[in-house]
Structure formats: structure tokens, C-alpha cells
Design an enzyme around this catalytic site. Structure first.
Site, mmCIF file in Angstrom:
data_model
loop_
_atom_site.group_PDB
_atom_site.id
_atom_site.type_symbol
_atom_site.label_atom_id
_atom_site.label_comp_id
_atom_site.label_asym_id
_atom_site.label_seq_id
_atom_site.Cartn_x
_atom_site.Cartn_y
_atom_site.Cartn_z
ATOM 1 N N ALA A 254 0.864 -1.187 0.000
ATOM 2 C CA ALA A 254 0.000 0.000 0.000
ATOM 3 C C ALA A 254 0.899 1.236 0.000
ATOM 4 O O ALA A 254 2.053 1.172 0.429
ATOM 5 C CB ALA A 254 -0.892 -0.019 1.236
ATOM 6 N N GLY B 93 0.951 -5.128 0.839
ATOM 7 C CA GLY B 93 -0.255 -5.327 0.042
ATOM 8 C C GLY B 93 0.034 -5.972 -1.313
ATOM 9 O O GLY B 93 -0.834 -6.633 -1.885
ATOM 10 N N GLU C 82 0.083 -9.528 -0.527
ATOM 11 C CA GLU C 82 -1.298 -9.924 -0.206
ATOM 12 C C GLU C 82 -2.149 -10.033 -1.477
ATOM 13 O O GLU C 82 -3.004 -10.904 -1.590
ATOM 14 C CB GLU C 82 -1.912 -8.923 0.780
ATOM 15 C CG GLU C 82 -1.249 -9.019 2.147
ATOM 16 C CD GLU C 82 -1.644 -7.887 3.071
ATOM 17 O OE1 GLU C 82 -1.321 -6.727 2.761
ATOM 18 O OE2 GLU C 82 -2.277 -8.152 4.098
ATOM 19 N N GLU D 260 5.205 -4.900 7.001
ATOM 20 C CA GLU D 260 4.421 -3.909 7.745
ATOM 21 C C GLU D 260 4.948 -3.695 9.159
ATOM 22 O O GLU D 260 4.863 -2.598 9.707
ATOM 23 C CB GLU D 260 2.945 -4.323 7.796
ATOM 24 C CG GLU D 260 2.196 -4.191 6.478
ATOM 25 C CD GLU D 260 2.281 -5.431 5.590
ATOM 26 O OE1 GLU D 260 3.165 -6.293 5.832
ATOM 27 O OE2 GLU D 260 1.473 -5.542 4.664
#
Ligand code: CAA
Length: 257
Positions: free
Chosen positions: A65, A108, A111, A131
Site C-alpha cells: 500500500a 499489500g 497480499e 508492515e
């Protein structure tokens, strides 16, 4: 449809969505997150497309992200904007989704790859959930999908201690289907996808649905879902065609009906 953060292309029956923020290592900002799913959903509705492929560039699939977009966000804003729910749109895609990954697939980005149905990786692909180094944890499914794929201990190491996986390790642990040379990795991934795209479309769709049931339900419920899809396919012209073609020793001509 004009997109600003992704590029789209079709090759035969393969619809390709390329993440296109190279200046930010393809980090998912809100705009790109929306556009990638808009593009995927458009391919999902298109009868000329059998498989959807998502890729980045040689250096990065996606570095997660967009940190710069999130740095000042409050918990309230995160909830109101409901960013994490947007990632769930991938679960509504009915056709197989293949990730063609080269370079970094982090946060992300990793993911997203975990949410795809199959993964072709270049030799340079690296997967991780960093993260923790930002003072947060994965928010788009990383803890759950990695744990189901890799088991607890390695997932803990990745999520708590930023352990990354090489392409070879990812393949060993079942996260990657095939590793291909960096040069021409997308062509190799498309060749893999084309074979799937040439198969009976409704059976492919039902097969994806049945396999996914294994991750959502008990064995008894999953077996019921499989049986329902199996029986349902006997209402299609493609079932008659596929079995007739076998008996007549010829190639089937799929109609997607
Ligand atoms: N968000 C915003 N910008 C990013 C970014 C990200 N996730 N990743 C890279 N960039 C930007 C960098 O800030 C840099 O921009 P500037 O040129 O303006 O400084 C540019 O992309 C190039 O990056 P680097 O100079 O860092 O390139 P590098 O080759 O040295 O390193 C990298 C590459 C290892 C991928 C490194 O950029 C990196 O560690 N990125 C962050 C990875 C990360 O922590 N991801 C998790 C994000 S949080 C998340 O994803 C939450 C969730 O679960 C949904």
C-alpha cells in the site's frame, strides 16, 4: 476505459492488467486500487477473455500500500474510507486470476498475489510482509492467507520479523506455480495462462468456485459445493461437446454455454 495508474492489454483470451506506478514501485494508492479492480471486473464481464493476468514490471510487482498516502491517516479515516474492504473485490472475480510477479511483492503487493489463483514468478521475485517495520501489521489478508498456505511458524516469522521469501522458497512452500527467467517472464506467464484460457469456460469457473470452497467451509460443505458444481455442468452444451469429442477422438469446440 481510460485508466491513469494501470495499463490493460489483451493477448488472445488473456486479459492483462499491468500496475503502472513505477516511480513508486507500483505501491497501491487508492486510485490504483480502484482501477486495478475496475479493469479486472471489465475483463471478467468480457466473454472473449478466459483468464485475467495481473503484473507489474521487472523490478516490482508492487511494494505494498502507498505509505505516503497513509502516513497521516487516523484510525477513523481508515475505517470511514474502508480501504481494506476494497482489496476484497478480488474475491468477486469469477475467472481465474494469475499473478505474473517479478521483483518485489511486499505488503499489500504480496497480499494481492496471495489473493490470486495462480502465480508465475520470475527468478527475481521476492515476497514479504514488512508492515512490522512500519509499526503496523498486514491489513489485506496477509496473516490469514499466508498462515493457510505456509503454516504458523513461517508465517509468524514473515509477519513478525519481516522474513522475505525468494522465488525458489515461495515455490517450495506452494505460493508460486512456476519460476521462469526474468527475461520474457510475462510471455511465459501468458503462455501458461493461454492454456487455461483455452479450456471449457464454464467448467473453469465452476472449478475455481469449488476449489475456493475448500478455504471457506468444512469438508462436508466443500464436498457439497463440488458436487453441486459437477452436476450443474451437465446442464451445459460444453459437457456434451467435451465427452462427445473424447469419444469421437477429436478436439472439443467449447462454446462457453
Ligand atoms: N509506498 C509509497 N512509496 C513507495 C513504496 C510504498 N509502499 N515503496 C516504494 N516507494 C517509493 C519510494 O519512496 C521511492 O520514492 P522516492 O523516489 O520519491 O523516494 C520509490 O518508490 C523507489 O523506492 P526505493 O528508493 O525505496 O527503491 P529501492 O530499490 O531502494 O527499494 C523496496 C525497493 C525494497 C521495495 C523499498 O521501496 C521498500 O521497502 N518499500 C516499502 C515496502 C513496504 O513497507 N510495504 C508495506 C506497505 S504497508 C501495506 O502494504 C499495508 C497493507 O497490508 C495493505
Amino acid at each position: 476505459m481510460a485508466y491513469t495508474t494501470v495499463l490493460t492489454e489483451t493477448r488472445g483470451r488473456v486479459g492483462i492488467v499491468q500496475l503502472n506506478r513505477p516511480q513508486a514501485m507500483n505501491a497501491f494508492n487508492i486510485a490504483m486500487l480502484g482501477e486495478v479492480f475496475d479493469a479486472m471486473e471489465a475483463f471478467d464481464r468480457d466473454d472473449n477473455i478466459g483468464v485475467i493476468m495481473v503484473t507489474g514490471n521487472e523490478k516490482a510487482f508492487a511494494a505494498g500500500a502507498d505509505i505516503k498516502e497513509m502516513v497521516d491517516a487516523t484510525a477513523f479515516q481508515m475505517i470511514i474510507e474502508n480501504r481494506v474492504d476494497t482489496w476484497d473485490r478480488i474475491r468477486g472475480i469469477k475467472k481465474p486470476v494469475i499473478a505474473a510477479v517479478s521483483g518485489w511483492a511486499l505488503g499489500g503487493g504480496c497480499e494481492f498475489v496471495l489473493s490470486c489463483d495462480m502465480v508465475i514468478a520470475s527468478e527475481s521475485a521476492k515476497f514479504g510482509q514488512p508492515e512490522i517495520t512500519l509499526g503496523v501489521i498486514p491489513g489485506a489478508g496477509g496473516t490469514q492467507r499466508l498462515a493457510r498456505l505456509l503454516g504458523k511458524n513461517l508465517t509468524m516469522e514473515m509477519v513478525i520479523n519481516n522474513r522475505t521469501l525468494t522465488a525458489a522458497e515461495a515455490q517450495q512452500f506452494g505460493l508460486v506455480n512456476r519460476i521462469v527467467p526474468i527475461e520474457g517472464y510475462l510471455d511465459a506467464a501468458v503462455a501458461f495462462a493461454e492454456e487455461i484460457a483455452s479450456r471449457a469456460p464454464l467448467a473453469v469457473r465452476m472449478a475455481k468456485d469449488a476449489v475456493n470452497a475448500a478455504f471457506e467451509t468444512t469438508l462436508t460443505e466443500g464436498l457439497k459445493a463440488e458436487k453441486r458444481n459437477f452436476y450443474l455442468l451437465f446442464s451445459t452444451e460444453d459437457q456434451t461437446e467435451g465427452m462427445q469429442a473424447f469419444i469421437e477422438k477429436r478436439k472439443p469446440n467449447w462454446k462457453g454455454k
